[in-house]
Design a protein around this motif. Sequence first.
Motif, PDB file in Angstrom:
ATOM      1  N   ASP A   5       0.841  -1.197   0.000  1.00 35.70           N
ATOM      2  CA  ASP A   5       0.000   0.000   0.000  1.00 35.70           C
ATOM      3  C   ASP A   5       0.873   1.244   0.000  1.00 35.70           C
ATOM      4  N   LEU A   6       1.901   1.225   0.843  1.00 29.81           N
ATOM      5  CA  LEU A   6       2.790   2.380   0.926  1.00 29.81           C
ATOM      6  C   LEU A   6       3.551   2.605  -0.373  1.00 29.81           C
ATOM      7  N   LEU A   7       3.867   1.526  -1.063  1.00 29.97           N
ATOM      8  CA  LEU A   7       4.620   1.638  -2.309  1.00 29.97           C
ATOM      9  C   LEU A   7       3.744   2.059  -3.477  1.00 29.97           C
ATOM     10  N   HIS A   8       2.466   1.772  -3.387  1.00 27.35           N
ATOM     11  CA  HIS A   8       1.552   2.025  -4.507  1.00 27.35           C
ATOM     12  C   HIS A   8       0.401   2.923  -4.083  1.00 27.35           C
ATOM     13  N   LEU A   9       0.693   4.032  -3.459  1.00 26.88           N
ATOM     14  CA  LEU A   9      -0.360   4.924  -2.997  1.00 26.88           C
ATOM     15  C   LEU A   9      -1.181   5.485  -4.149  1.00 26.88           C
ATOM     16  N   HIS A  10      -0.615   5.515  -5.346  1.00 29.67           N
ATOM     17  CA  HIS A  10      -1.339   6.058  -6.489  1.00 29.67           C
ATOM     18  C   HIS A  10      -2.359   5.067  -7.043  1.00 29.67           C
ATOM     19  N   HIS A  11      -2.322   3.825  -6.629  1.00 26.65           N
ATOM     20  CA  HIS A  11      -3.296   2.815  -7.049  1.00 26.65           C
ATOM     21  C   HIS A  11      -4.060   2.343  -5.827  1.00 26.65           C
ATOM     22  N   PRO A  12      -5.383   2.292  -5.907  1.00 28.88           N
ATOM     23  CA  PRO A  12      -6.094   1.710  -4.767  1.00 28.88           C
ATOM     24  C   PRO A  12      -5.771   0.232  -4.651  1.00 28.88           C
ATOM     25  N   VAL A  13      -5.379  -0.179  -3.481  1.00 29.75           N
ATOM     26  CA  VAL A  13      -5.006  -1.565  -3.236  1.00 29.75           C
ATOM     27  C   VAL A  13      -5.962  -2.116  -2.186  1.00 29.75           C
ATOM     28  N   PRO A  14      -6.568  -3.277  -2.460  1.00 28.18           N
ATOM     29  CA  PRO A  14      -7.447  -3.845  -1.441  1.00 28.18           C
ATOM     30  C   PRO A  14      -6.660  -4.142  -0.173  1.00 28.18           C
ATOM     31  N   PRO A  15      -7.304  -4.026   0.975  1.00 28.72           N
ATOM     32  CA  PRO A  15      -6.559  -4.265   2.214  1.00 28.72           C
ATOM     33  C   PRO A  15      -6.054  -5.703   2.285  1.00 28.72           C
ATOM     34  N   PRO A  16      -4.804  -5.866   2.754  1.00 27.14           N
ATOM     35  CA  PRO A  16      -4.252  -7.216   2.876  1.00 27.14           C
ATOM     36  C   PRO A  16      -4.847  -7.908   4.096  1.00 27.14           C
ATOM     37  N   PRO A  17      -4.732  -9.206   4.150  1.00 31.75           N
ATOM     38  CA  PRO A  17      -5.122  -9.899   5.378  1.00 31.75           C
ATOM     39  C   PRO A  17      -4.297  -9.342   6.541  1.00 31.75           C
ATOM     40  N   PRO A  18      -4.852  -9.317   7.744  1.00 28.32           N
ATOM     41  CA  PRO A  18      -4.150  -8.701   8.876  1.00 28.32           C
ATOM     42  C   PRO A  18      -2.858  -9.404   9.272  1.00 28.32           C
ATOM     43  N   ASP A  19      -2.659 -10.631   8.819  1.00 33.79           N
ATOM     44  CA  ASP A  19      -1.451 -11.358   9.197  1.00 33.79           C
ATOM     45  C   ASP A  19      -0.365 -11.271   8.132  1.00 33.79           C
ATOM     46  N   HIS A  23       1.290  -8.471   0.771  1.00 34.17           N
ATOM     47  CA  HIS A  23       0.290  -9.352   0.174  1.00 34.17           C
ATOM     48  C   HIS A  23       0.665  -9.584  -1.288  1.00 34.17           C
ATOM     49  N   TRP A  24       0.781 -10.845  -1.682  1.00 37.63           N
ATOM     50  CA  TRP A  24       1.113 -11.154  -3.071  1.00 37.63           C
ATOM     51  C   TRP A  24      -0.037 -10.699  -3.958  1.00 37.63           C
ATOM     52  N   ASP A  25       0.310  -9.947  -4.989  1.00 38.86           N
ATOM     53  CA  ASP A  25      -0.652  -9.636  -6.036  1.00 38.86           C
ATOM     54  C   ASP A  25       0.122  -9.462  -7.331  1.00 38.86           C
ATOM     55  N   GLU A  26      -0.561  -9.158  -8.381  1.00 40.44           N
ATOM     56  CA  GLU A  26       0.067  -9.102  -9.708  1.00 40.44           C
ATOM     57  C   GLU A  26       1.086  -7.979  -9.861  1.00 40.44           C
ATOM     58  N   THR A  27       1.125  -7.018  -8.940  1.00 34.73           N
ATOM     59  CA  THR A  27       2.158  -5.981  -9.028  1.00 34.73           C
ATOM     60  C   THR A  27       3.542  -6.569  -8.815  1.00 34.73           C
ATOM     61  N   LEU A  28       3.616  -7.772  -8.249  1.00 37.97           N
ATOM     62  CA  LEU A  28       4.903  -8.434  -8.036  1.00 37.97           C
ATOM     63  C   LEU A  28       5.247  -9.412  -9.151  1.00 37.97           C
ATOM     64  N   GLU A  41       7.309 -17.259  -2.717  1.00 39.42           N
ATOM     65  CA  GLU A  41       8.004 -17.932  -1.605  1.00 39.42           C
ATOM     66  C   GLU A  41       8.712 -16.921  -0.709  1.00 39.42           C
ATOM     67  N   ILE A  42       9.339 -15.931  -1.321  1.00 41.24           N
ATOM     68  CA  ILE A  42      10.018 -14.890  -0.554  1.00 41.24           C
ATOM     69  C   ILE A  42       9.001 -14.118   0.280  1.00 41.24           C
ATOM     70  N   VAL A  43       7.880 -13.731  -0.326  1.00 41.12           N
ATOM     71  CA  VAL A  43       6.833 -13.004   0.386  1.00 41.12           C
ATOM     72  C   VAL A  43       6.302 -13.840   1.547  1.00 41.12           C
ATOM     73  N   THR A  44       6.091 -15.117   1.321  1.00 42.98           N
ATOM     74  CA  THR A  44       5.610 -16.008   2.390  1.00 42.98           C
ATOM     75  C   THR A  44       6.612 -16.057   3.534  1.00 42.98           C
ATOM     76  N   ALA A  45       7.877 -16.179   3.212  1.00 42.48           N
ATOM     77  CA  ALA A  45       8.912 -16.216   4.250  1.00 42.48           C
ATOM     78  C   ALA A  45       8.950 -14.901   5.030  1.00 42.48           C
ATOM     79  N   LEU A  46       8.875 -13.787   4.324  1.00 41.60           N
ATOM     80  CA  LEU A  46       8.910 -12.487   4.993  1.00 41.60           C
ATOM     81  C   LEU A  46       7.677 -12.294   5.868  1.00 41.60           C
ATOM     82  N   ASN A  47       6.538 -12.782   5.415  1.00 47.50           N
ATOM     83  CA  ASN A  47       5.316 -12.680   6.217  1.00 47.50           C
ATOM     84  C   ASN A  47       5.388 -13.535   7.478  1.00 47.50           C
ATOM     85  N   ARG A  48       6.131 -14.647   7.440  1.00 49.85           N
ATOM     86  CA  ARG A  48       6.320 -15.453   8.653  1.00 49.85           C
ATOM     87  C   ARG A  48       7.052 -14.640   9.724  1.00 49.85           C
TER      88      ARG A  48
END
Length: 150
Positions: A5-19, A23-28, A41-48
């Motif tokens: 969200d912070l990286l893409h303030l110019h695009h509305p981004v749906p809220p990520p799950p609280p945990d 959040h993986w989306d097509e911007t990645l 896999e990297i995103v999953t590891a970082l979210n852990r």
Amino acid sequence: MSLLDLLHLHHPVPPPPPDELIHWDETLSVGNPIIDNEHREIVTALNRFYLDWVHTAHDLDLEAELKKLKVIVDTHFANEEELMACHHCPSLAGHIREHRQMQTELQAIAVNAPSLSGAKLEARLLRFIRRLVMSHVLSWDMDAREYLRP
């Protein structure tokens, strides 16, 4: 608000799950299923790591998780470099330099993790996460996506 969200303030981004911090989306996505899966896999590891901080239980085996992250990151960087070399990417040398710097940074975090206070470790990991996502995925990889396609 998630990191994306912070990286893409110019695009509305749906809220990520609280945990999730990220959040993986097509911007990645770079359009290559192998590279995209590695990014997931990297995103999953970082979210852990994030989940462990949020719940403050600190049940995560940081040493083991950092080793897993290092394996994922090293494999991912090698795959990217191979694809970019095969496609004669003009920014390959810079990309490799960026990869090595991030690998060195992650190694330093892993080596020093046992002696760092919780706050210092979190700060170093957050700085690394920001660099990995913002500098690597959203900048370097997006700029080179035509050279990362199968």
